[in-house]
Design an enzyme around this catalytic site. Structure first.
Site, PDB file in Angstrom:
ATOM      1  N   CYS A  17      48.524   5.692 -11.836  1.00 30.88           N
ATOM      2  CA  CYS A  17      48.126   4.190 -11.596  1.00 30.88           C
ATOM      3  C   CYS A  17      48.950   3.794 -10.269  1.00 30.88           C
ATOM      4  O   CYS A  17      48.808   2.781  -9.769  1.00 30.88           O
ATOM      5  CB  CYS A  17      48.541   3.268 -12.525  1.00 30.88           C
ATOM      6  SG  CYS A  17      47.327   3.833 -14.178  1.00 30.88           S
ATOM      7  N   SER A  71      44.596  -4.532 -19.283  1.00 34.07           N
ATOM      8  CA  SER A  71      43.895  -4.258 -18.103  1.00 34.07           C
ATOM      9  C   SER A  71      42.411  -3.623 -18.296  1.00 34.07           C
ATOM     10  O   SER A  71      42.499  -3.105 -19.283  1.00 34.07           O
ATOM     11  CB  SER A  71      44.432  -3.635 -16.974  1.00 34.07           C
ATOM     12  OG  SER A  71      44.920  -2.383 -17.524  1.00 34.07           O
ATOM     13  N   LYS A  92      45.554  -7.353 -14.970  1.00 32.15           N
ATOM     14  CA  LYS A  92      44.686  -7.920 -16.192  1.00 32.15           C
ATOM     15  C   LYS A  92      43.347  -8.470 -15.885  1.00 32.15           C
ATOM     16  O   LYS A  92      42.462  -8.252 -16.598  1.00 32.15           O
ATOM     17  CB  LYS A  92      45.887  -8.942 -16.833  1.00 32.15           C
ATOM     18  CG  LYS A  92      45.319  -9.812 -17.918  1.00 32.15           C
ATOM     19  CD  LYS A  92      45.024  -8.934 -18.999  1.00 32.15           C
ATOM     20  CE  LYS A  92      43.614  -8.449 -19.292  1.00 32.15           C
ATOM     21  NZ  LYS A  92      42.658  -9.317 -19.753  1.00 32.15           N
ATOM     22  N   ILE A 117      38.802  -1.525 -17.322  1.00 27.04           N
ATOM     23  CA  ILE A 117      38.060  -0.208 -16.633  1.00 27.04           C
ATOM     24  C   ILE A 117      37.513  -0.724 -15.450  1.00 27.04           C
ATOM     25  O   ILE A 117      36.448  -1.662 -15.707  1.00 27.04           O
ATOM     26  CB  ILE A 117      37.234   0.609 -17.415  1.00 27.04           C
ATOM     27  CG1 ILE A 117      37.873   0.939 -18.762  1.00 27.04           C
ATOM     28  CG2 ILE A 117      36.613   1.931 -16.703  1.00 27.04           C
ATOM     29  CD1 ILE A 117      39.369   1.760 -18.930  1.00 27.04           C
ATOM     30  N   HIS A 147      41.842  -3.167 -12.595  1.00 30.26           N
ATOM     31  CA  HIS A 147      42.783  -2.058 -12.308  1.00 30.26           C
ATOM     32  C   HIS A 147      41.882  -0.735 -11.796  1.00 30.26           C
ATOM     33  O   HIS A 147      41.756   0.110 -12.731  1.00 30.26           O
ATOM     34  CB  HIS A 147      43.753  -2.096 -13.606  1.00 30.26           C
ATOM     35  CG  HIS A 147      44.804  -0.865 -13.476  1.00 30.26           C
ATOM     36  ND1 HIS A 147      44.987  -0.440 -12.175  1.00 30.26           N
ATOM     37  CD2 HIS A 147      45.247  -0.322 -14.378  1.00 30.26           C
ATOM     38  CE1 HIS A 147      46.175   0.316 -12.672  1.00 30.26           C
ATOM     39  NE2 HIS A 147      46.306   0.393 -13.685  1.00 30.26           N
TER      40      HIS A 147
END
Ligand SMILES: CC(C)(COP(=O)(O)OP(=O)(O)OC[C@H]1O[C@@H](n2cnc3c(N)ncnc32)[C@H](O)[C@@H]1OP(=O)(O)O)[C@@H](O)C(=O)NCCC(=O)NCCS
Length: 388
Positions: A87, A211, A332, A213, A336
């Site tokens: 990430c 968070s 959030k 998809i 993300h």
């Protein structure tokens, strides 16, 4: 070493982008950034692309060349490099581009990030993301990222008396901020009760502590600071860049309530910029789960260790607080798309520093971007400023 400036930004809408492919998402963000900087493809010296797992999300590898090709640059043979750190892939791409310009190797560099995550079903995406943990000692035994961050949350509650409501307050704040961000995945406000009563994902974290998809892409144009005014009257300067790593698995950490990679990356970035945490006016931090924002505010030095819950409860991280955190809505609520997140954070901070953030605008001169890979195996911190 040369100073480096951001002279163009671009970002797609974040969400389930059924009508856009992986490549078209990146091209949309890239074209926005180039037109913002008023440059053409032929002016680009180098491209860095943050991407975590196109191979598993859309069965496409070799994505840097693909993007260069579909941007119409195959005949220009521009060096294009994919950067991967789970990430934190976007944050790392930014740092690679920064170093390419700072070193004098390249003058005009596009850094971007892209992920198309919604083409697989939910349990597959969780499995793909879990590959960024320690496969042999965590994922193999069923640990997922919601599970790992839930352990951190439970430990923080135990160690520092952090209240469940304080953790939920992070989601409430970030969903509220996202109501003012037209590119955010979720543009609706929620209450603490809604967070607490939502479906449990991994105790104590619920759906609204997580968070989502997300599909999306973001891009920046970097140039040497001394040439920035050739492109724009309002450049934003990269004053500090830090990166650090740590154990990839949670159980090997000295203290699971501290992301030491964040502490170290921040130390490097603050030192390079010659500032203290108290000099930061606004920050986009890595809130992949609500507890992660609490950790970030502590590890970046905005409050003492264990005080992150109090900081959010007292409203100090709201848009009009002492240190506004995640005005975009954060991971959030803005979303993300893992490879793109680190670049989107820099797009948001640049937009804030230029005073162009609309209703979510905060008063700021210096901003910070904080991107984490996995449960803290990698972290990057960048300090941006209007001042050269
Ligand atoms: C939390 C999670 C498990 C939910 O997935 P899911 O159960 O498949 O959810 P669905 O896609 O079926 O969505 C169900 C509903 O909740 C909403 N939703 C999904 N994820 C959400 C989130 N994180 N926050 C708020 N709402 C969310 C959807 O929009 C949908 O709403 P609708 O019914 O009104 O359309 C998934 O988002 C997840 O795994 N998140 C963590 C991602 C992650 O680990 N990233 C890396 C961090 S290190």
């Amino acid at each position: 070493m040369r100073d480096v400036a951001i002279v163009g930004v671009g970002c797609t809408e974040f969400g389930e982008m059924w009508d856009s492919s992986f490549r078209s998402l990146f091209i949309e963000a890239g074209v926005q950034a180039l037109s913002d900087a008023d440059i053409k493809g032929k002016h680009i010296d180098e491209i860095y692309i943050g991407n975590m797992s196109a191979g598993r999300f859309i069965a496409q590898e070799h994505v840097a060349a693909l993007i260069s090709d579909y941007s119409g640059m195959s005949e220009l043979h521009v060096p294009a490099t994919r950067v991967e750190a789970a990430c934190a892939s976007g944050g790392l791409a930014l740092r690679q581009g920064y170093m390419a310009v700072a070193s004098g190797i390249s003058d005009t560099v596009v850094v971007g990030g892209v992920e198309k995550m919604t083409d697989v079903v939910s349990n597959q995406s969780i499995e793909i993301l879990a590959a960024a943990s320690d496969r042999e000692w965590e994922a193999f035994y069923g640990a997922t990222f919601p599970g790992l961050y839930a352990m951190i949350a439970n430990r923080h509650i135990h160690e520092y008396g952090t209240k469940r409501e304080q953790i939920a307050q992070v989601a409430v704040k970030n969903h509220y901020n996202a109501t003012m961000n037209p590119k955010a995945q979720f543009q609706r406000a929620i209450s603490i009760e809604k967070v607490l009563n939502a479906t449990k994902v991994a105790d104590p974290l619920t759906l609204f502590d997580s968070s989502p998809i997300t599909d999306g892409a973001a891009a920046l144009v970097l140039v040497p600071a001394e040439k920035a005014h050739q492109y724009t009257d309002t450049p934003v300067y990269i004053k500090g860049s830090g990166q650090a790593s740590d154990t990839i698995s949670l159980h090997d950490r000295r203290d699971i309530c501290t992301i030491e990679a964040t502490v170290e990356a921040a130390k490097t970035a603050y030192k390079m910029a010659g500032i203290q945490p108290s000099d930061v006016d606004v920050a986009e931090v890595h809130d992949c789960f609500t507890i992660a924002e609490i950790l970030a505010t502590e590890d970046l030095g905005f409050c003492e260790k264990g005080e992150g819950g109090k900081l959010i409860e007292e409203g100090k991280t709201e848009l009009d607080g002492d240190i506004p955190i995640n005005p975009s809505g954060g991971l959030k609520a803005c979303g993300h798309p893992v490879g793109a997140t680190g670049i989107k954070q820099a797009v948001e901070i640049t937009t804030q520093l230029l005073g162009e953030a609309g209703d979510r605008q905060v008063d700021c001169e210096t901003g910070l971007c904080h991107n984490v890979g996995g449960s803290g195996g990698t972290a990057t911190v960048h300090i941006l400023s209007r001042e050269a």
